[in-house]
Design an enzyme around this catalytic site. Structure first.
Site, PDB file in Angstrom:
ATOM      1  N   HIS B  57      11.083  -2.191   1.581  1.00  0.00           N
ATOM      2  CA  HIS B  57      11.110  -3.058   0.397  1.00  0.00           C
ATOM      3  C   HIS B  57      12.527  -3.226  -0.129  1.00  0.00           C
ATOM      4  O   HIS B  57      12.732  -3.605  -1.273  1.00  0.00           O
ATOM      5  CB  HIS B  57      10.235  -2.477  -0.712  1.00  0.00           C
ATOM      6  CG  HIS B  57       8.851  -2.150  -0.286  1.00  0.00           C
ATOM      7  ND1 HIS B  57       7.996  -3.108   0.209  1.00  0.00           N
ATOM      8  CD2 HIS B  57       8.165  -0.978  -0.249  1.00  0.00           C
ATOM      9  CE1 HIS B  57       6.838  -2.535   0.508  1.00  0.00           C
ATOM     10  NE2 HIS B  57       6.917  -1.239   0.247  1.00  0.00           N
ATOM     11  N   ASP B 110       1.597   7.357  -3.138  1.00  0.00           N
ATOM     12  CA  ASP B 110       2.748   7.585  -4.011  1.00  0.00           C
ATOM     13  C   ASP B 110       2.348   8.381  -5.247  1.00  0.00           C
ATOM     14  O   ASP B 110       3.042   9.323  -5.642  1.00  0.00           O
ATOM     15  CB  ASP B 110       3.357   6.239  -4.458  1.00  0.00           C
ATOM     16  CG  ASP B 110       4.072   5.515  -3.316  1.00  0.00           C
ATOM     17  OD1 ASP B 110       4.723   6.188  -2.506  1.00  0.00           O
ATOM     18  OD2 ASP B 110       3.983   4.279  -3.249  1.00  0.00           O
ATOM     19  N   HIS B 219       2.804  -4.783   1.147  1.00  0.00           N
ATOM     20  CA  HIS B 219       2.646  -4.202   2.476  1.00  0.00           C
ATOM     21  C   HIS B 219       1.812  -5.119   3.357  1.00  0.00           C
ATOM     22  O   HIS B 219       1.293  -4.707   4.381  1.00  0.00           O
ATOM     23  CB  HIS B 219       1.965  -2.829   2.401  1.00  0.00           C
ATOM     24  CG  HIS B 219       2.557  -1.933   1.384  1.00  0.00           C
ATOM     25  ND1 HIS B 219       2.085  -1.864   0.100  1.00  0.00           N
ATOM     26  CD2 HIS B 219       3.622  -1.112   1.446  1.00  0.00           C
ATOM     27  CE1 HIS B 219       2.834  -0.997  -0.583  1.00  0.00           C
ATOM     28  NE2 HIS B 219       3.764  -0.536   0.204  1.00  0.00           N
TER      29      HIS B 219
END
Lengths: 331, 331
Positions: B57, B110, B219
């Site tokens: 990213h 995450d 994603h």
């Protein structure tokens, strides 16, 4: 062709309309004739810097308009030189009373149209000097060029000459500095995938799943050769070694290393290239004292990258470091 | 798959090696465990800011490490959360004695790994607060998420909370400002073409020559629907209107408008989107007082864009304007 555009015939105007709205603190977009000037142009008692060329290479040149770099940029249609009239109008708009330097990439159309524009501006009392950038070592003559093409090294010419103008140099001195950068900068690029010009609708060229074009031009012009895809380090050598050889890079040289993306390449891949290009330059005894990594001189969504090396001296280093306040470069 | 990489298993490490070499004045890359910190970390008596997540990213998050923004960033493998150990190590490295704020995009991996890392850091005496960013209005739950995904709005959280930390706010105050940004920011994206994860070797999904995915995740997760390609203005409406509706945008609101590229989209196209998004917001009576246009929160070479709107108040505007010195954002 899938692009975030409306009418292919209006893509440059619509994009610049957005650009002007987003960055009104830095630039003013003049719609007709179409050019972009510093919001505070003309800057009194400063040499003006004007560049331009076909659109599709953004942020070059419009993103480099602002304090410490260009006073005006003239975008033509995609991959097509602007006509003399907007260049002349931008030159007059950029003139603060001490003349204007034209920074021109070496393409036949650009050179001719900027020459005519300089004559038009001269007739209006604006003294113009011109520097032609021809940093691409890939080929001697090419599809749109007599002599070498001007590519990503143009950014360094505009930054360093822009800083010289900003500190108060006169037109001859700014032109001299620009020529010194041209004499010391070399580039070479590679394409992994082509781009599609909006009004054409199909890719400029075709590469198979395993092919790359080494020495690609920023309009998709043919380079040195097509060959099979290779690991990044090997490709980096194909770009960096001809650049360093042509520059006559010597042990002890200080250099700026610019790894430039062609528009569709992730910045993470550019750092993979930077890593090995730096290593190659250092193995020749050069010191990489300044760096820039990003997509600055692009070919729409082309995938690929270019390596630019500029031999620095104390003065050009200081001018590179001088403050700049544009949309695309700011420090 | 043609990419400027060497070994797909080493792409993150090699890219960060280049990143560290190019920007040693701003960041230090710690190789094992892998994280990136400010070159002057830890900054004494300042709250630390740490973010991270899967790579791919860029420039998020490593490009946002520096004065006025993040103290450290922890990159996982491509599109894969970093494990707790490097996050904990980065948290300790970023701690200047007043605790650390974790800025976490809302993905299950995450959230879990940063939670464990916070416990590990706490065991070493570092107080940690966490803010979870969930700005994507496209879908409620998704492939990797319970609740909404965190996307480009993360940039605004990191910039504004980073400025609050820089001015000396304590941990509770920095966390409060971050939560205020989360409460006022919304995003939505579109993909025109998919990207290819290096270790997978084939595109994450397939779109036909005339198809786009509206509401795409960063994603490549499915969005709201696939539909036929449309003019940019129409696509811009599909993104901007749900964002403004969800935000409850009202006449008189001041907003930051961020038009973000997904990695493979020319910046010129982003300005075409910006132009119409701004017009749509203004037609609701909002004022676009701050703007950012560029590829900041990407998905490798995916083609597409996202629209982010942040409702500003006087304090968040001032914090947005505060000086920042990172690789990707600098003013």
């Amino acid at each position: 062709m899938k692009k975030l555009i409306n009418d292919p015939a209006r893509v440059v105007e619509e994009s610049l309309e957005g650009f002007g709205l987003a960055h009104a603190d830095v630039v003013t977009v003049h719609p007709d004739p179409l050019y972009v000037v510093r919001a505070d142009a003309p800057v009194r008692d400063k040499v003006g810097l004007v560049s331009g060329g076909g659109s599709g290479h953004e942020p070059l040149h419009v993103g480099f308009v602002g304090r410490g770099m260009l006073d005006a940029a003239v975008p033509g249609p995609v991959f097509t030189s602007p006509t003399p009239d907007p260049v002349a109008a931008a030159t007059v708009a950029a003139n603060g009373g001490r003349g204007v330097l034209h920074v021109v990439k070496n393409y036949t159309g650009d050179v001719l149209n900027f020459e005519t524009a300089a004559e038009l501006a001269d007739a209006e009392g604006v003294e113009v000097r011109t520097v032609v950038v021809n940093d691409d070592v890939a080929v001697e003559d090419s599809l749109y060029t007599a002599g070498r093409r001007g590519v990503a090294g143009t950014l360094a010419v505009e930054k360093i000459a822009g800083a010289a103008a900003e500190r108060g140099d006169d037109l001859a001195a700014v032109a001299d500095i620009a020529e010194r950068v041209v004499a010391n900068v070399r580039s070479m690029g590679v394409a992994l995938e082509a781009c599609t010009v909006p009004h054409a609708g199909t890719p400029s060229f075709e590469l198979t799943e395993d092919e790359i074009e080494v020495g690609i031009g920023i309009h998709g012009e043919p380079g040195r050769h097509r060959r099979a895809m290779a690991p990044a380090d090997e490709i980096t050598e194909m770009l960096t070694n001809p650049v360093a050889d042509d520059l006559g890079l010597a042990a002890g040289d200080d250099v700026l290393l610019l790894v430039n993306g062609m528009g569709g390449t992730p910045v993470s891949e550019l750092y993979v290239v930077y890593r090995h290009a730096r290593r190659l330059l250092e193995s020749r005894g050069a010191r990489v004292t300044r760096s820039l990594v990003g997509s600055y001189v692009t070919s729409l969504e082309m995938q690929g990258a270019s390596v630019t090396v500029l031999r620095l001296d104390a003065e050009t280093t200081a001018l590179w470091d001088a403050p700049v306040h544009t949309v695309a470069l700011r420090w």
